[in-house]
Design an enzyme around this catalytic site. Structure first.
Site, PDB file in Angstrom:
ATOM      1  N   CYS A  27       7.733   1.254   5.347  1.00 41.07           N
ATOM      2  CA  CYS A  27       6.526   1.411   6.452  1.00 41.07           C
ATOM      3  C   CYS A  27       6.111   3.128   6.966  1.00 41.07           C
ATOM      4  O   CYS A  27       5.593   3.596   6.919  1.00 41.07           O
ATOM      5  CB  CYS A  27       6.983   0.711   6.768  1.00 41.07           C
ATOM      6  SG  CYS A  27       7.206  -1.443   6.594  1.00 41.07           S
ATOM      7  N   THR A  86       0.677  -0.858  -0.007  1.00 38.27           N
ATOM      8  CA  THR A  86       0.105  -0.195  -0.008  1.00 38.27           C
ATOM      9  C   THR A  86       0.545   1.199  -0.251  1.00 38.27           C
ATOM     10  O   THR A  86       1.137   1.574   0.998  1.00 38.27           O
ATOM     11  CB  THR A  86      -0.439   0.078   1.269  1.00 38.27           C
ATOM     12  OG1 THR A  86      -0.122  -0.261   2.391  1.00 38.27           O
ATOM     13  CG2 THR A  86      -1.583  -1.101   0.992  1.00 38.27           C
ATOM     14  N   GLY A 142      20.601   9.175  14.824  1.00 44.09           N
ATOM     15  CA  GLY A 142      21.266   9.040  13.306  1.00 44.09           C
ATOM     16  C   GLY A 142      20.893  10.110  12.118  1.00 44.09           C
ATOM     17  O   GLY A 142      20.184  11.004  12.148  1.00 44.09           O
TER      18      GLY A 142
END
Ligand code: UGA
Length: 475
Positions: free
Chosen positions: A295, A111, A288
């Site tokens: 996702c 998706t 970082g």
């Protein structure tokens, strides 16, 4: 004493159900054999289920049937071969075979972010559900696993209603997944929770049977897997809420990194110190280059877009900041590189022409070959756009990276990438890079300057070996 959450919704009881195929355990299918579906299909066969994996990509299916995992995921190859040999696992491009075979069909298609905005593109969900529904000839349960905007399960139910005769009684449920690439096998076999959104006792019983292998394995290992049974909307929201929380935690520590940079503090020590508070916890507090992958970035955007549609946009406005903090970390690497190379920044950013830069890492995190929305690759491309001759090395991601960013030069080893480099940027924390010998690399490089984009190197060791070191959020 732990206070249980109030049970707001009445949950359907788990009653034993017989799979419509007549098999003793439900036969399961997984539609979509990407990072999610392939891992699930293989692991479910390992749990003892009869499994059929489906994809429209014939190449992928041929590879899987030949015992070749099309992605890099530790531990998966061996499980694939073992379960193919045991005869519990097959893959097919034939949707009618899938419809014939399965009692429970898991939708595992992608998706991605829509090309025209922040929302999720549901076209793969629509296509897979529609073609499956059109081929069903008996009762079955269709379970969504893909990460979707809240309300999708209801829409899928309508779609199924449109394409199957009512007397078949095909039902829909939603059961989000929480697997992390690099740990995916364990996350499927030993999940920290199972969440199901169901409307009927039959669906609940069927899903319980389809997860019984997980519960049984846990029992043999003296563990428990909590089960949360809820409604469609909550099940869908659990997934995006979890990812939004994780993204927020990472951006929180990266915001602290920005403040440390301004104030002369060290965010790695700050993270350690706050992480000792169990209410905060030390996981996902690694400052970082920020989060990437298929996702977290797209999920926080799709979540905002959906909340906006629902009139709750304000509630998630902070996620916009989370996104911006995350993206600013990429520019920070460019600033550090310019600083180390003595390049001044103009309105278009620093000019790196005439420099050779080694970029170590292309994937969005270690132990995967996934370069989707990878911060490392994005920074490498920015460095190249600013005139640098960029040489990239990644232990697993080169093939995928070459497809996404063909303008960069890819090397076959870390030493090849570092040879002759004026600057080294470590942008994915692969163990090979963390454990690299700075003395050896120092002899290969043209200039001993390093940007540690993941705060994963031992700065003392590198400094002792003569390197000028810059970390993220560190003095
Ligand atoms: C994420 C979630 O962690 C899973 O629970 C979820 O199932 C999955 O998305 C999904 O929606 O399918 P994943 O994308 O595999 O899993 O990667 P993460 O381990 O969450 O890492 C995401 C990014 O955050 C990486 O780029 C990583 O380098 C970065 N990160 C992670 C940090 O910058 N700092 C940290 O402390 C942790």
């Amino acid at each position: 004493m732990t206070i249980p959450y109030p049970n707001i919704q009445p949950v359907p009881a788990i009653t034993p159900v017989t799979p419509p195929s007549g098999a003793p355990r439900p036969r399961v299918t997984f539609l979509g054999t990407g990072y999610l579906g392939a891992t699930y299909a293989i692991c479910y066969a390992e749990l003892g289920y009869e499994v059929l994996g489906f994809d429209v990509d014939a190449d992928k299916i041929a590879k899987l049937n030949a015992g070749e995992v099309p992605i890099h995921e530790p531990g998966l190859d061996e499980l694939l071969r073992r379960n193919l040999a045991a005869g519990r696992l097959r893959f097919s491009t034939d949707i009618s075979e899938v419809a014939d075979f399965g009692d429970v069909h898991f939708i595992c298609v992608g998706t991605p972010q829509r090309a025209d905005g922040m929302g999720a593109d549901l076209s793969y969900v629509e296509a897979s559900v529609t073609s499956l529904a059109q081929h069903l000839t008996r009762k079955a349960l269709i379970v969504g696993k893909s990460t979707v905007p809240v309300g999708t399960a209801e829409w899928v139910e309508q779609l199924v209603g449109k394409h199957t005769p009512t007397d078949l009684g095909v039902e829909v449920a939603w059961s989000p997944e929480f697997l992390q690439e690099g740990f995916a096998v364990d996350d499927v076999l030993r999940p920290n929770r199972i969440v199901v959104g169901v409307k009927t006792e039959w669906a609940n019983g069927m899903l319980y049977a389809a997860h019984k292998g997980v519960f049984d394995l846990a029992a043999t290992e003296d563990r428990e897997v909590p089960l949360v049974v809820t409604d469609f909307a909550t099940a869908e929201l659990v997934k995006v809420a979890a990812n939004a929380f994780l993204a927020t935690k990472i951006s929180f520590i990266n915001a602290m990194a920005e403040v440390c940079e301004a104030a002369g503090g060290d965010v790695t020590q700050l993270a350690r110190a706050i992480g000792y508070d169990p209410r905060i916890g030390n996981r996902f507090l690694q400052a970082g280059l920020g989060f990437g992958g298929a996702c977290l970035p797209k999920d926080i955007r799709a979540f905002q877009a959906r909340a906006q549609e629902l009139g709750a946009g304000e509630a998630l406005r902070f996620l916009h900041e989370v996104d911006l903090i995350n993206l600013r970390r990429r520019t920070r690497v460019l600033q550090l590189a310019a600083d180390l190379l003595g390049r001044r920044s103009g309105p278009a950013g620093p000019d790196f022409s005439g420099t050779r830069i080694a970029v170590l890492g292309a994937t969005f995190k270690p132990n995967t070959d996934d370069v989707r929305d990878a911060p490392a690759l994005a920074v490498a491309a920015l460095l190249a756009k600013s005139g640098a001759d960029v040489h990239v090395y990644d232990p697993q991601g080169t093939e995928n990276a070459r497809r996404v960013a063909p303008e960069l030069t890819y090397e076959a080893s870390m030493n090849d990438a570092v040879t002759g480099a004026d600057l080294v940027c470590v942008l994915t924390e692969w163990a090979d890079f963390r454990n690299a010998d700075p003395v050896v690399l120092g002899e290969l490089a043209a200039g001993r300057k390093v940007v540690d984009g993941r705060n994963c190197l031992d700065s003392t060791l590198w400094t002792q070996a003569g390197w000028e070191y810059r970390g993220m959020g560190r003095p």
